[in-house]
Design a protein around this motif. Structure first.
Motif, PDB file in Angstrom:
ATOM      1  N   ALA A   1     -28.893  34.416  39.812  1.00 17.92           N
ATOM      2  CA  ALA A   1     -28.753  33.381  40.833  1.00 17.92           C
ATOM      3  C   ALA A   1     -29.022  33.951  42.218  1.00 17.92           C
ATOM      4  CB  ALA A   1     -27.351  32.774  40.770  1.00 17.92           C
ATOM      5  N   GLY A   2     -28.494  35.153  42.475  1.00 14.22           N
ATOM      6  CA  GLY A   2     -28.755  35.792  43.758  1.00 14.22           C
ATOM      7  C   GLY A   2     -30.233  36.048  43.971  1.00 14.22           C
ATOM      8  N   ALA A   3     -30.936  36.449  42.897  1.00  9.87           N
ATOM      9  CA  ALA A   3     -32.372  36.694  43.009  1.00  9.87           C
ATOM     10  C   ALA A   3     -33.130  35.407  43.307  1.00  9.87           C
ATOM     11  CB  ALA A   3     -32.889  37.325  41.715  1.00  9.87           C
ATOM     12  N   ILE A   4     -32.764  34.312  42.665  1.00  5.44           N
ATOM     13  CA  ILE A   4     -33.434  33.031  42.899  1.00  5.44           C
ATOM     14  C   ILE A   4     -33.289  32.607  44.354  1.00  5.44           C
ATOM     15  CG2 ILE A   4     -33.404  30.570  42.343  1.00  5.44           C
ATOM     16  CD1 ILE A   4     -32.545  31.385  39.486  1.00  5.44           C
ATOM     17  N   VAL A   5     -32.063  32.669  44.857  1.00  2.40           N
ATOM     18  CA  VAL A   5     -31.807  32.230  46.233  1.00  2.40           C
ATOM     19  C   VAL A   5     -32.478  33.179  47.227  1.00  2.40           C
ATOM     20  CG1 VAL A   5     -30.025  31.833  47.958  1.00  2.40           C
ATOM     21  CG2 VAL A   5     -29.659  31.082  45.607  1.00  2.40           C
ATOM     22  N   ALA A   6     -32.311  34.495  47.012  1.00  7.27           N
ATOM     23  CA  ALA A   6     -32.843  35.471  47.971  1.00  7.27           C
ATOM     24  C   ALA A   6     -34.370  35.441  48.015  1.00  7.27           C
ATOM     25  CB  ALA A   6     -32.341  36.863  47.611  1.00  7.27           C
ATOM     26  N   LEU A   7     -35.021  35.380  46.859  1.00  5.55           N
ATOM     27  CA  LEU A   7     -36.483  35.357  46.834  1.00  5.55           C
ATOM     28  C   LEU A   7     -37.023  34.046  47.401  1.00  5.55           C
ATOM     29  CD1 LEU A   7     -37.294  37.071  43.419  1.00  5.55           C
ATOM     30  CD2 LEU A   7     -37.197  38.090  45.697  1.00  5.55           C
ATOM     31  N   SER A   8     -36.296  32.959  47.181  1.00  3.68           N
ATOM     32  CA  SER A   8     -36.705  31.687  47.794  1.00  3.68           C
ATOM     33  C   SER A   8     -36.618  31.779  49.307  1.00  3.68           C
ATOM     34  CB  SER A   8     -35.822  30.541  47.277  1.00  3.68           C
ATOM     35  OG  SER A   8     -36.035  30.304  45.902  1.00  3.68           O
TER      36      SER A   8
ATOM     37  N   SER B   1     -32.121  20.648  59.716  1.00  3.21           N
ATOM     38  CA  SER B   1     -30.788  20.154  59.365  1.00  3.21           C
ATOM     39  C   SER B   1     -29.736  21.201  59.654  1.00  3.21           C
ATOM     40  CB  SER B   1     -30.754  19.748  57.889  1.00  3.21           C
ATOM     41  OG  SER B   1     -30.969  20.870  57.068  1.00  3.21           O
ATOM     42  N   HIS B   2     -30.063  22.500  59.454  1.00  6.12           N
ATOM     43  CA  HIS B   2     -29.110  23.558  59.759  1.00  6.12           C
ATOM     44  C   HIS B   2     -28.858  23.666  61.253  1.00  6.12           C
ATOM     45  CE1 HIS B   2     -28.043  25.307  55.994  1.00  6.12           C
ATOM     46  NE2 HIS B   2     -29.299  25.444  55.612  1.00  6.12           N
ATOM     47  N   ALA B   3     -29.914  23.419  62.038  1.00  6.26           N
ATOM     48  CA  ALA B   3     -29.740  23.531  63.474  1.00  6.26           C
ATOM     49  C   ALA B   3     -28.733  22.507  63.987  1.00  6.26           C
ATOM     50  CB  ALA B   3     -31.091  23.330  64.173  1.00  6.26           C
ATOM     51  N   LYS B   4     -28.648  21.340  63.296  1.00  3.34           N
ATOM     52  CA  LYS B   4     -27.695  20.317  63.714  1.00  3.34           C
ATOM     53  C   LYS B   4     -26.292  20.583  63.171  1.00  3.34           C
ATOM     54  CE  LYS B   4     -31.365  16.859  63.682  1.00  3.34           C
ATOM     55  NZ  LYS B   4     -31.853  15.607  63.056  1.00  3.34           N
TER      56      LYS B   4
ATOM     57  N   ARG C   1     -32.262  22.833  48.705  1.00  2.00           N
ATOM     58  CA  ARG C   1     -31.545  22.201  49.805  1.00  2.00           C
ATOM     59  C   ARG C   1     -31.675  22.989  51.113  1.00  2.00           C
ATOM     60  NH1 ARG C   1     -27.238  21.814  47.366  1.00  2.00           N
ATOM     61  NH2 ARG C   1     -25.975  23.501  48.234  1.00  2.00           N
ATOM     62  N   HIS C   2     -31.684  24.306  51.014  1.00  6.17           N
ATOM     63  CA  HIS C   2     -31.626  25.130  52.220  1.00  6.17           C
ATOM     64  C   HIS C   2     -32.959  25.760  52.604  1.00  6.17           C
ATOM     65  CE1 HIS C   2     -27.205  25.097  52.717  1.00  6.17           C
ATOM     66  NE2 HIS C   2     -27.193  24.990  51.401  1.00  6.17           N
ATOM     67  N   TYR C   3     -33.920  25.809  51.681  1.00  2.00           N
ATOM     68  CA  TYR C   3     -35.162  26.513  51.983  1.00  2.00           C
ATOM     69  C   TYR C   3     -36.388  25.661  51.692  1.00  2.00           C
ATOM     70  CZ  TYR C   3     -32.121  30.388  52.792  1.00  2.00           C
ATOM     71  OH  TYR C   3     -31.121  31.173  53.309  1.00  2.00           O
ATOM     72  N   THR C   4     -36.375  24.482  52.272  1.00  2.00           N
ATOM     73  CA  THR C   4     -37.550  23.627  52.284  1.00  2.00           C
ATOM     74  C   THR C   4     -37.920  23.382  53.737  1.00  2.00           C
ATOM     75  OG1 THR C   4     -36.141  21.668  52.157  1.00  2.00           O
ATOM     76  CG2 THR C   4     -37.034  22.514  50.089  1.00  2.00           C
ATOM     77  N   ASN C   5     -38.978  22.635  53.979  1.00  2.00           N
ATOM     78  CA  ASN C   5     -39.479  22.492  55.348  1.00  2.00           C
ATOM     79  C   ASN C   5     -38.472  21.865  56.296  1.00  2.00           C
ATOM     80  OD1 ASN C   5     -41.907  23.595  54.630  1.00  2.00           O
ATOM     81  ND2 ASN C   5     -42.885  21.635  54.196  1.00  2.00           N
ATOM     82  N   SER C   6     -37.634  20.970  55.780  1.00  2.00           N
ATOM     83  CA  SER C   6     -36.710  20.256  56.661  1.00  2.00           C
ATOM     84  C   SER C   6     -35.363  20.959  56.796  1.00  2.00           C
ATOM     85  CB  SER C   6     -36.479  18.841  56.116  1.00  2.00           C
ATOM     86  OG  SER C   6     -35.949  18.908  54.803  1.00  2.00           O
TER      87      SER C   6
ATOM     88  N   PRO D   1     -30.191  31.090  63.011  1.00  2.00           N
ATOM     89  CA  PRO D   1     -29.152  30.508  62.150  1.00  2.00           C
ATOM     90  C   PRO D   1     -29.071  31.260  60.823  1.00  2.00           C
ATOM     91  CG  PRO D   1     -31.063  29.048  62.331  1.00  2.00           C
ATOM     92  CD  PRO D   1     -31.237  30.116  63.362  1.00  2.00           C
ATOM     93  N   THR D   2     -27.864  31.521  60.356  1.00  2.00           N
ATOM     94  CA  THR D   2     -27.643  32.329  59.156  1.00  2.00           C
ATOM     95  C   THR D   2     -26.631  31.642  58.257  1.00  2.00           C
ATOM     96  OG1 THR D   2     -28.060  34.353  60.408  1.00  2.00           O
ATOM     97  CG2 THR D   2     -26.956  34.583  58.276  1.00  2.00           C
ATOM     98  N   HIS D   3     -27.039  31.396  57.027  1.00  2.00           N
ATOM     99  CA  HIS D   3     -26.125  30.794  56.047  1.00  2.00           C
ATOM    100  C   HIS D   3     -25.443  31.908  55.255  1.00  2.00           C
ATOM    101  CE1 HIS D   3     -24.788  27.238  53.731  1.00  2.00           C
ATOM    102  NE2 HIS D   3     -24.645  28.125  52.752  1.00  2.00           N
ATOM    103  N   ILE D   4     -24.165  31.728  54.982  1.00  2.00           N
ATOM    104  CA  ILE D   4     -23.368  32.713  54.248  1.00  2.00           C
ATOM    105  C   ILE D   4     -23.140  32.171  52.839  1.00  2.00           C
ATOM    106  CG2 ILE D   4     -21.257  34.084  54.234  1.00  2.00           C
ATOM    107  CD1 ILE D   4     -20.985  33.359  57.232  1.00  2.00           C
ATOM    108  N   LEU D   5     -23.497  32.966  51.834  1.00  2.00           N
ATOM    109  CA  LEU D   5     -23.338  32.549  50.439  1.00  2.00           C
ATOM    110  C   LEU D   5     -22.529  33.586  49.681  1.00  2.00           C
ATOM    111  CD1 LEU D   5     -23.966  30.802  47.959  1.00  2.00           C
ATOM    112  CD2 LEU D   5     -26.141  32.026  47.734  1.00  2.00           C
ATOM    113  N   MET D   6     -21.461  33.136  49.025  1.00  2.00           N
ATOM    114  CA  MET D   6     -20.616  33.985  48.193  1.00  2.00           C
ATOM    115  C   MET D   6     -20.799  33.597  46.724  1.00  2.00           C
ATOM    116  SD  MET D   6     -18.956  35.624  50.590  1.00  2.00           S
ATOM    117  CE  MET D   6     -18.498  35.469  52.316  1.00  2.00           C
ATOM    118  N   ILE D   7     -21.068  34.575  45.852  1.00  2.00           N
ATOM    119  CA  ILE D   7     -21.123  34.330  44.414  1.00  2.00           C
ATOM    120  C   ILE D   7     -20.061  35.214  43.769  1.00  2.00           C
ATOM    121  CG2 ILE D   7     -22.566  34.352  42.346  1.00  2.00           C
ATOM    122  CD1 ILE D   7     -25.008  34.126  44.065  1.00  2.00           C
ATOM    123  N   SER D   8     -19.041  34.584  43.209  1.00  2.00           N
ATOM    124  CA  SER D   8     -17.888  35.348  42.717  1.00  2.00           C
ATOM    125  C   SER D   8     -17.071  34.471  41.778  1.00  2.00           C
ATOM    126  CB  SER D   8     -17.058  35.836  43.926  1.00  2.00           C
ATOM    127  OG  SER D   8     -15.922  36.561  43.503  1.00  2.00           O
TER     128      SER D   8
END
Length: 600
Positions: free
Chosen positions: A419-426, A592-595, A583-588, A488-495
């Motif tokens: 899961a971490g690889a999918i999110v990080a590589l995306s 949305s994160h900036a808001k 949700r987090h790594y598409t063009n828009s 802007p930086t999103h924080i993701l915890m997998i645990s």
């Protein structure tokens, strides 16, 4: 001096034989010229050891040790040997991917004897190549085996070698023992006949016959696995895939899952009416085709194919391959049309068109005396695509639990690492920077050198392992978000429930709650927790010793705005990672994160 001249003459003879060797397969066959080495030392520099010839699938090369050829007395068989090596490129295995597939099937058919899979693969593909060259191309392959038998140094042939040579004798209708080998009893004669039938029946589908061939050899290998040295001089595909990168190798093919059967049980081979048909019926197939193999098995197959990597590098390659189908698409940014008109070509100005649209300069250039409707022209205008401003990428700060309750990614599938690889590589694919922290107990922390854009650095941390206690590295969160981030930086915890330790006091006495709140504010793009929790974690029912952890997680959601995702099964982390990335790594997403502003 004479020896040097003789060596040069031999080299030239073998070079001259190369076109004829190619023509043995087809006049259209094209490969780079063979690498003909004068000495064993020169051949070793090309990667050839143990045998007198080999193939390299990486660069489609054939390597021959002419010193070894001379020592075995094979110097007059240039076309035969070169054509045989070409056959490995043309027929079997032909590619690194097929070599990988073949080894995977053979390993499953050789329980406890998987180490012999490369040798069995070599013998198996040699049978198809040699049979075709002997019968269709008219080459003297049988002479080579007679010469090899005369050059034998071992006191006696193994039963495996006897069976192997008897298969050739059956294929080519030669007298029993003509190619050497030891005394063949009735059992060997029967198995040799079955082996020859297998080669003919599966000539067009050689991959499908591999498991049956391994099953045929299995009892002989089990009896005399210490006498395999005599096959090393024929091992021309042992390291054939060295340096290659066979994609998709983590997947288990349906053909691997067949229950291994002896050739006598295959009606196409034996001709027995009571034998089951082939392919095997569903009752004989192991369910689960399309599943992924475990990392340790993936690594063993890579090593068997001649790909020498460390366990860490194998894990990186494994999780990268498994993550690729789930990554977000590369960003596409359709540009809107420009609001300003751009001059394009010219077209005639006709009487009746507005007179102000005449381009007088272009008209005069065409004719110094304008004639309305004949030499007058007007300019055409159009719109071009405007350059669209690029959105600011959202960086990712990823924390992955590596405590004792988690699997080691190097040996067993870790869905946390996947899961971490999918999110990080995306994230990397869309231009973001990623920082990964792998954590377990106190002082058990690995982190990338800050926010990076390097896939190998990211996956190298994700595939590490501690297996210790559970103590979240609060100091890492504190240091990363001590001040507002430049992007802007999103924080993701997998645990799992152990994430509640991030709210304890840190080594400086700071409250973990304050550190987490500051991180969300200074990150500016929110925070998410993907946690392995009980299905009833969010209910009113008491959860015993887990209640304190669950209460902390609920408080983090209600007071600080953490987005909590309860994962019922580890496999569900893949679905979470895919949805999170979309949700987090598409063009828009950047807009949305900036808001978005988390509650302090």
């Amino acid at each position: 001096m004479t020896g040097a001249v003789t060596d040069d003459a031999l080299l030239q003879r073998w070079r001259d034989a190369w076109p004829a060797a190619l023509a043995a397969w087809s006049k259209y066959t094209r490969l780079r010229d063979a690498r003909l080495c004068h000495t064993t030392m020169a051949a070793a520099k090309e990667g050839l050891q143990g045998s007198f010839a080999m193939i390299r699938l990486l660069d489609q090369s054939v390597v021959v040790n002419l010193q070894g050829v001379r020592e075995l007395g094979l110097q007059d068989y240039a076309v035969e040997i070169l054509a045989h090596e070409i056959g490995h490129h043309v027929l079997a295995p032909a590619s690194a991917a097929d070599q990988f597939r073949l080894l995977a099937r053979l390993r499953r058919a050789l329980p406890t004897l998987e180490a012999h899979a490369p040798m069995v693969a070599n013998l198996y593909t040699d049978l198809y190549i040699n049979d075709r060259l002997q019968r269709q191309a008219g080459l003297r392959i049988d002479h080579i085996y007679r010469i090899l038998e005369q050059a034998r140094t071992a006191p006696a042939s193994s039963r495996v070698w006897t069976l192997y040579t008897r298969i050739y004798e059956q294929l080519w209708q030669l007298p029993k023992g003509d190619l050497g080998g030891g005394a063949a009893d009735q059992a060997i004669d029967t198995d040799a006949w079955l082996g020859a039938r297998l080669i003919r029946v599966y000539a067009r589908d050689w991959m499908d016959g591999a498991i049956k061939f391994a099953t045929l050899l299995l009892p002989y290998l089990a009896e005399q696995q210490q006498q395999m040295e005599e096959f090393y001089r024929l091992a021309d595909t042992r390291d054939a895939a060295a340096g290659c990168d066979p994609s998709g190798g983590y997947q288990v093919e349906e053909g691997e899952l067949e229950t291994p059967i002896h050739p006598v049980q295959d009606r196409r081979i034996s001709g027995l009416d009571e034998a089951p048909t082939d392919p095997a019926p569903d009752a004989q197939r192991t369910p689960g085709s399309g599943q992924a193999r475990e990392p340790y098995e993936y690594g063993e197959i890579l090593k068997a194919a001649g790909i020498t990597l460390s366990d860490e590098d194998i894990a990186v390659r494994y999780y990268r391959e498994r993550a690729l189908p789930h990554l977000v698409s590369f960003p596409k940014m359709p540009a809107p049309l420009s609001t300003e008109l751009q001059p394009e070509g010219l077209e005639p100005w006709q009487i009746g068109d507005p007179i102000e649209e005449i381009d007088w300069l272009a008209t005069v250039v065409q004719s110094p005396r304008p004639v309305p409707g004949l030499t007058t022209v007007q300019r055409q205008y159009g719109r071009e695509a405007a350059r669209r401003p690029k959105p600011t990428p959202v960086d990712l700060d990823l924390y992955v639990d590596s405590s004792g309750s988690m699997p080691d990614p190097r040996f067993h599938t870790s869905y946390l690492a996947l899961a971490g690889a999918i999110v990080a590589l995306s994230a990397l694919r869309t231009g973001s920077r990623v920082q990964v922290t792998l954590w377990s107990g106190k002082s058990e922390v690995i982190v990338t050198p800050g926010f990076v854009r390097d896939e190998d650095q990211v996956l190298g941390v994700l595939t590490g392992f501690f297996g210790g206690g559970t103590c979240f590295p609060i100091h890492r969160l504190r240091q990363t978000f001590a001040a507002p981030r430049d992007r802007p930086t999103h924080i993701l915890m997998i645990s799992d429930d152990g994430i509640s330790t991030m709210f304890d006091n840190d080594e400086q006495g700071n409250s973990g709650w304050d550190v987490a709140a500051r991180a969300l504010v200074n990150g500016g793009a929110g925070g998410t927790m993907a946690l392995d929790l009980r299905p009833d974690w969010d209910g009113d029912q008491q959860a015993g010793w887990l209640q304190k952890s669950y209460d902390a997680i609920k408080r983090a959601r209600s007071e600080q705005g953490w987005d909590i995702h309860a994962i019922a099964q580890a496999e569900s982390l893949v679905d979470f990672a895919r949805a999170f990335s979309l949700r987090h790594y598409t063009n828009s997403s950047a807009q949305s994160h900036a808001k978005h502003r988390p509650r302090p």
